[in-house]
Design a protein around this motif. Structure first.
Motif, PDB file in Angstrom:
ATOM      1  N   GLY A  97       6.674 -11.383   1.371  1.00 53.23           N
ATOM      2  CA  GLY A  97       5.286 -11.468   2.041  1.00 53.23           C
ATOM      3  C   GLY A  97       4.223 -10.909   1.223  1.00 53.23           C
ATOM      4  O   GLY A  97       4.645  -9.902   0.491  1.00 53.23           O
ATOM      5  N   LYS A  98       3.124 -11.476   1.352  1.00 56.25           N
ATOM      6  CA  LYS A  98       2.035 -10.819   0.631  1.00 56.25           C
ATOM      7  C   LYS A  98       0.731 -11.272   1.651  1.00 56.25           C
ATOM      8  O   LYS A  98       0.550 -12.345   1.673  1.00 56.25           O
ATOM      9  CB  LYS A  98       1.867 -11.598  -0.804  1.00 56.25           C
ATOM     10  CG  LYS A  98       0.443 -10.862  -1.637  1.00 56.25           C
ATOM     11  CD  LYS A  98       0.579 -11.548  -2.781  1.00 56.25           C
ATOM     12  CE  LYS A  98      -0.579 -10.939  -3.743  1.00 56.25           C
ATOM     13  NZ  LYS A  98      -0.568 -11.389  -5.207  1.00 56.25           N
ATOM     14  N   GLU A  99      -0.151 -10.063   1.819  1.00 52.15           N
ATOM     15  CA  GLU A  99      -1.255 -10.399   2.451  1.00 52.15           C
ATOM     16  C   GLU A  99      -2.275  -9.325   2.202  1.00 52.15           C
ATOM     17  O   GLU A  99      -2.097  -8.502   1.680  1.00 52.15           O
ATOM     18  CB  GLU A  99      -0.974 -10.233   4.044  1.00 52.15           C
ATOM     19  CG  GLU A  99      -0.521  -8.877   4.505  1.00 52.15           C
ATOM     20  CD  GLU A  99      -0.082  -9.134   6.072  1.00 52.15           C
ATOM     21  OE1 GLU A  99      -0.785  -9.075   6.850  1.00 52.15           O
ATOM     22  OE2 GLU A  99       1.014  -9.137   6.354  1.00 52.15           O
ATOM     23  N   LYS A 158       1.020  -1.263   7.699  1.00 53.22           N
ATOM     24  CA  LYS A 158      -0.054  -2.364   7.586  1.00 53.22           C
ATOM     25  C   LYS A 158      -1.187  -1.996   8.570  1.00 53.22           C
ATOM     26  O   LYS A 158      -2.477  -2.029   8.249  1.00 53.22           O
ATOM     27  CB  LYS A 158       0.449  -3.822   7.883  1.00 53.22           C
ATOM     28  CG  LYS A 158       1.194  -4.259   6.497  1.00 53.22           C
ATOM     29  CD  LYS A 158       1.470  -5.790   6.726  1.00 53.22           C
ATOM     30  CE  LYS A 158       2.687  -6.172   7.692  1.00 53.22           C
ATOM     31  NZ  LYS A 158       3.081  -7.384   7.591  1.00 53.22           N
TER      32      LYS A 158
END
Length: 426
Positions: free
Chosen positions: A10-12, A63
């Motif tokens: 995942g990458k955000e 996050k």
């Protein structure tokens, strides 16, 4: 250990939880900020599994707390624009990854730098103007995890990284009310940068190698006793280890013609506490310079030089004239007027992260079992010193040209005090 395989899952982009006001002034960078190489300051934090917290909960906590703390550290979510930083709320990058063919204890049995690079959230390339903050959370098959934290050196030194980390972890634990607001004002000490200043270009990639050498407390004590005498005051841990590393690096150099120069960045916050707060973000550093000669081949002479430079720095920061800008101009003048010349000297920088409380980084699932620090991409002829977990030993991450490293790592004098990359016990 088989080659570790890290898979990105995942990458955000993590933006501040509250929009940064449009009327905030643009952050002006200082001359010292602009002269920093285009690299990230990097911290690696390793945690064992907490059976009470799932991977999903861990990810959510990291996050959401990162988004919340970016409201106070909003320049880290902005973008460099020339010699300024605009708080654009473009955010920080958060990457998640997993390792399915290795557990944490297996990795720590031989934590080589090539494996560590896989835990970085950035490629081994010069740091861009955005993002200024990048994080990677990597989960091992055993449930342990690693957090790789990268902050652009254009905006922050190692002490700044620690200030941010302490604020982030407190927020993750639900203690955001205890977090003091950071002070972003790089020009409080050094003069403001302008467009006429030549900004360092890309880091030139060479065949350099980074290796870890561990000095346990008893060996450091032996080294300190070896150096101390009636004419040489007892050196600090950092002075004694620095002197040995530099002597061995000079001896291992395959270039016997060019003079050698030792740079030691000093954190000025502790030197001028009346002018610089503990929460000051920026590159509040002063590079002490020692040329070789006797100091390059004799540990005692090197320690004497380092002690002399420390005394000179204390004199430079005396603020009887009252102005932080006066002190900053005086310090920068010393750097500009130094005898160092890139065309004549080979520079080796030894930077100390000792006493930076990375082992206190608790997000809610315990303290790290191991930490490491460096810059990315690697800079040749740079050594980073970082406390061992007991706070008494020192781990040295040494980067040299591969030909020089072959000689350096075989030095009998070095190996009398340091162990090459021992296992980390958890």
């Amino acid at each position: 250990m088989d080659t570790m395989k890290v898979e990105t899952i995942g990458k955000e982009i993590i933006k501040p939880s509250a929009t940064t006001p449009n009327d905030l002034p643009t952050l002006q960078l200082s001359i010292m900020d602009i002269l920093m190489p285009p690299v990230y300051a990097v911290a690696f934090l390793f945690y064992t599994k907490d059976d009470l917290i799932s991977q999903e909960q861990t990810s959510h906590t990291l996050k959401t707390s990162l988004s919340e703390i970016l409201t106070k550290f909003h320049p880290l979510a902005g973008r460099v624009n020339g010699v300024t930083i605009k708080s654009t709320d473009e955010g920080a990058v958060f990457v998640e990854a997993r390792v399915d063919n290795c557990d944490l204890s297996g990795f720590l049995r031989s934590p080589d730098t090539e494996s560590l690079k896989q835990l970085l959230p950035v490629d081994d390339e010069p740091a861009p103007t955005w993002p200024l903050l990048v994080v990677k959370a990597t989960y091992f098959q055993c449930g342990g995890m690693a957090i790789g934290l990268c902050i652009s050196h254009r905006l922050a030194d190692a002490a700044s990284l620690s200030i941010f980390l302490q604020a982030w972890e407190a927020t993750a634990r639900g203690e955001s009310d205890s977090v003091a607001s950071p002070e972003f004002c790089s020009t409080k000490l050094y003069p403001a940068a302008n467009e006429a200043i030549k900004i360092p270009g890309e880091v030139v990639k060479r065949t350099s190698v980074t290796k870890r050498f561990v000095f346990v407390a008893s060996k450091i004590e032996e080294l300190r006793k070896k150096v101390a005498s009636d004419v040489v005051p007892r050196p600090t841990r950092v002075q004694s280890v620095t002197s040995l590393i530099w002597k061995c690096a000079v001896t291992a150099s395959t270039d016997k013609i060019r003079e050698k120069a030792l740079f030691q960045p000093a954190n000025l916050r502790t030197k001028i506490p009346s002018l610089l707060s503990e929460n000051q973000i920026g590159n509040f550093l002063f590079n002490s310079l020692t040329l070789d000669g006797k100091a390059g081949v004799d540990i005692v002479e090197t320690v004497k030089e380092l002690q002399k430079r420390a005394e000179e720095l204390s004199g430079l920061v005396q603020h009887e004239e009252g102005s932080s800008m006066t002190i900053g101009s005086r310090l920068f003048g010393e750097i500009i007027n130094s005898k160092f010349n890139f065309e004549l000297h080979d520079m080796h920088s030894v930077t100390s992260w000792c006493k930076i409380p990375l082992y206190d980084a608790c997000f809610g699932w315990g303290s790290p079992v191991w930490v490491a620090g460096s810059v990315s991409p690697d800079l040749e002829n740079v050594t980073v010193l970082i406390d061992s977990k007991d706070g008494q030993g020192i781990e040295a991450w040494v980067t040299l040209h591969q030909d020089n490293m072959l000689l350096f790592e075989q030095s009998t004098e070095l190996l009398a005090f340091a162990s090459p990359n021992p296992s980390v016990l958890i």
